[in-house]
Design an enzyme around this catalytic site. Structure first.
Site, PDB file in Angstrom:
ATOM      1  N   PHE A  59       0.805  -1.232   0.000  1.00 48.34           N
ATOM      2  CA  PHE A  59       0.000   0.000   0.000  1.00 48.34           C
ATOM      3  C   PHE A  59       0.834   1.277   0.000  1.00 48.34           C
ATOM      4  O   PHE A  59       0.287   2.379  -0.029  1.00 48.34           O
ATOM      5  CB  PHE A  59      -0.941   0.025   1.217  1.00 48.34           C
ATOM      6  CG  PHE A  59      -0.238  -0.057   2.547  1.00 48.34           C
ATOM      7  CD1 PHE A  59       0.329   1.069   3.133  1.00 48.34           C
ATOM      8  CD2 PHE A  59      -0.148  -1.268   3.216  1.00 48.34           C
ATOM      9  CE1 PHE A  59       0.978   1.001   4.358  1.00 48.34           C
ATOM     10  CE2 PHE A  59       0.496  -1.354   4.453  1.00 48.34           C
ATOM     11  CZ  PHE A  59       1.056  -0.215   5.017  1.00 48.34           C
ATOM     12  N   ARG A  87      -4.386   7.268  20.580  1.00 53.28           N
ATOM     13  CA  ARG A  87      -4.768   6.064  19.840  1.00 53.28           C
ATOM     14  C   ARG A  87      -6.188   5.626  20.216  1.00 53.28           C
ATOM     15  O   ARG A  87      -6.953   5.167  19.367  1.00 53.28           O
ATOM     16  CB  ARG A  87      -3.735   4.967  20.045  1.00 53.28           C
ATOM     17  CG  ARG A  87      -2.368   5.404  19.446  1.00 53.28           C
ATOM     18  CD  ARG A  87      -1.327   4.341  19.450  1.00 53.28           C
ATOM     19  NE  ARG A  87      -1.598   3.292  18.487  1.00 53.28           N
ATOM     20  CZ  ARG A  87      -1.472   3.408  17.165  1.00 53.28           C
ATOM     21  NH1 ARG A  87      -1.100   4.557  16.626  1.00 53.28           N
ATOM     22  NH2 ARG A  87      -1.713   2.381  16.374  1.00 53.28           N
ATOM     23  N   THR A  93      -7.801   1.311  13.119  1.00 52.92           N
ATOM     24  CA  THR A  93      -7.433   1.727  11.766  1.00 52.92           C
ATOM     25  C   THR A  93      -8.588   1.523  10.788  1.00 52.92           C
ATOM     26  O   THR A  93      -8.867   2.381   9.957  1.00 52.92           O
ATOM     27  CB  THR A  93      -6.186   0.948  11.289  1.00 52.92           C
ATOM     28  OG1 THR A  93      -5.123   1.201  12.214  1.00 52.92           O
ATOM     29  CG2 THR A  93      -5.756   1.376   9.902  1.00 52.92           C
ATOM     30  N   ARG A 104     -12.260   7.853  13.971  1.00 54.14           N
ATOM     31  CA  ARG A 104     -12.417   7.032  12.764  1.00 54.14           C
ATOM     32  C   ARG A 104     -13.839   6.490  12.619  1.00 54.14           C
ATOM     33  O   ARG A 104     -14.340   6.380  11.503  1.00 54.14           O
ATOM     34  CB  ARG A 104     -11.373   5.926  12.754  1.00 54.14           C
ATOM     35  CG  ARG A 104      -9.972   6.496  12.488  1.00 54.14           C
ATOM     36  CD  ARG A 104      -8.907   5.454  12.564  1.00 54.14           C
ATOM     37  NE  ARG A 104      -7.614   5.976  12.152  1.00 54.14           N
ATOM     38  CZ  ARG A 104      -6.467   5.526  12.630  1.00 54.14           C
ATOM     39  NH1 ARG A 104      -6.446   4.554  13.528  1.00 54.14           N
ATOM     40  NH2 ARG A 104      -5.331   6.042  12.207  1.00 54.14           N
ATOM     41  N   HIS A 117      -3.668  10.119  11.617  1.00 53.37           N
ATOM     42  CA  HIS A 117      -2.487   9.299  11.909  1.00 53.37           C
ATOM     43  C   HIS A 117      -2.046   9.660  13.310  1.00 53.37           C
ATOM     44  O   HIS A 117      -2.125  10.827  13.709  1.00 53.37           O
ATOM     45  CB  HIS A 117      -1.349   9.618  10.923  1.00 53.37           C
ATOM     46  CG  HIS A 117      -0.006   9.146  11.397  1.00 53.37           C
ATOM     47  ND1 HIS A 117       0.475   7.888  11.115  1.00 53.37           N
ATOM     48  CD2 HIS A 117       0.932   9.750  12.174  1.00 53.37           C
ATOM     49  CE1 HIS A 117       1.670   7.750  11.696  1.00 53.37           C
ATOM     50  NE2 HIS A 117       1.969   8.866  12.335  1.00 53.37           N
TER      51      HIS A 117
END
Length: 140
Positions: A59, A87, A93, A104, A117
């Site tokens: 990726f 986090r 993710t 997210r 990120h």
């Protein structure tokens, strides 16, 4: 508990949709202070160096293209256990796996375009912060 600094990027998918303020509010609500922040447009080469650890991953090229496709907001967050807290606030993710209320879960469009990120360890935070900021820019 330890006062830490961590590095964060608000990615192109989020800046395109004007989500910087909403994302920053999530960080601040979690007790993280933004001690440095700037909006930049990374070149593909800068993204390549920053994500060099992934150079052999399938990726990598797509990631560098995406990260240089529009402006990003790079920032340094400070707080108690800032790395783990960031986090937690970001979420998994894959947005489908992210806990409700996380950045997210609320804002990511896909695994690749997942809005933010964040550093994963003190060592990477130090390297990532130094890549974008000089010491004089860190105002805590």
């Amino acid at each position: 508990m330890a006062l830490e600094r961590t590095f964060s990027i608000i990615k192109p998918d989020a800046t395109r949709r004007n989500l910087t303020g909403k994302i920053n509010a999530k960080f601040e609500e979690a007790g993280l202070r933004i001690v440095a922040q700037k909006r930049i447009h990374m070149t593909k080469e800068q993204a390549g160096v920053f994500y060099g650890v992934h150079a052999e991953r399938p990726f990598y090229d797509e990631l560098c293209e995406f990260m240089s496709s529009a402006p990003v907001v790079v920032q340094v967050l400070e707080g108690e256990n800032a790395i783990a807290k960031n986090r937690e606030v970001m979420g998994a993710t894959n947005p489908a796996d992210a806990a409700p209320g996380t950045i997210r879960a609320e804002f990511a469009e896909s695994v690749g375009e997942n809005s933010v990120h964040g550093s994963d360890a003190p060592e990477t935070a130090a390297v990532e912060i130094a890549y974008f900021f000089s010491g004089i820019e860190l105002v805590g």
